[in-house]
Design a protein around this motif. Structure first.
Motif, PDB file in Angstrom:
ATOM      1  N   ARG A   1       0.687  -1.172  -0.183  1.00  0.00           N
ATOM      2  CA  ARG A   1      -0.066   0.056   0.035  1.00  0.00           C
ATOM      3  C   ARG A   1       0.772   1.224  -0.005  1.00  0.00           C
ATOM      4  NH1 ARG A   1      -3.856   1.314   4.795  1.00  0.00           N
ATOM      5  NH2 ARG A   1      -2.129   0.271   5.765  1.00  0.00           N
ATOM      6  N   GLU A   2       0.670   2.084  -0.902  1.00  0.00           N
ATOM      7  CA  GLU A   2       1.511   3.320  -1.111  1.00  0.00           C
ATOM      8  C   GLU A   2       0.859   4.328   0.112  1.00  0.00           C
ATOM      9  OE1 GLU A   2       3.945   4.117  -3.257  1.00  0.00           O
ATOM     10  OE2 GLU A   2       3.557   2.088  -3.901  1.00  0.00           O
ATOM     11  N   SER A   3       1.865   5.159   0.741  1.00  0.00           N
ATOM     12  CA  SER A   3       1.328   5.903   1.888  1.00  0.00           C
ATOM     13  C   SER A   3       1.261   7.157   0.931  1.00  0.00           C
ATOM     14  CB  SER A   3       2.767   6.113   2.688  1.00  0.00           C
ATOM     15  OG  SER A   3       3.638   6.747   1.807  1.00  0.00           O
ATOM     16  N   THR A   4       0.131   7.874   1.983  1.00  0.00           N
ATOM     17  CA  THR A   4      -0.611   9.264   1.287  1.00  0.00           C
ATOM     18  C   THR A   4       0.261  10.432   1.925  1.00  0.00           C
ATOM     19  OG1 THR A   4      -2.639   8.843   2.261  1.00  0.00           O
ATOM     20  CG2 THR A   4      -2.285   7.949   0.113  1.00  0.00           C
TER      21      THR A   4
END
Length: 83
Positions: A80-83
């Motif tokens: 999951r890409e961090s935002t």
């Protein structure tokens, strides 16, 4: 109403165990093909809810293929890409 039990779940194991049930649900006109990634880490989930989700997805796919076809199920790890 049942309370979800969130625990580490081996997704490949759940799907492997469900394969015969899923194939029976879709009938003879639809084939289920699977590709399971090796070394997949456990996911935090409720195993019964995962099973319910897969049944719903496979039945929806079957209904979308009135003349038969193939349902592909594949697992893979994703970050999951961090935002």
């Amino acid at each position: 109403q049942r309370v979800a039990t969130i625990v580490p779940v081996e997704l490949n194991g759940v799907l492997t165990g469900m394969h015969p049930q899923l194939q029976q649900l879709v009938g003879e006109g639809v084939t289920i093909q699977t590709v399971y990634s090796s070394g997949l880490p456990p996911v935090l989930a409720d195993a019964q809810l995962v099973e319910q989700l897969m049944v719903n997805l496979v039945l929806n796919a079957r209904d979308a293929m009135p003349d038969g076809g193939t349902v592909y199920i594949q697992t893979a790890a994703a970050r999951r890409e961090s935002t």
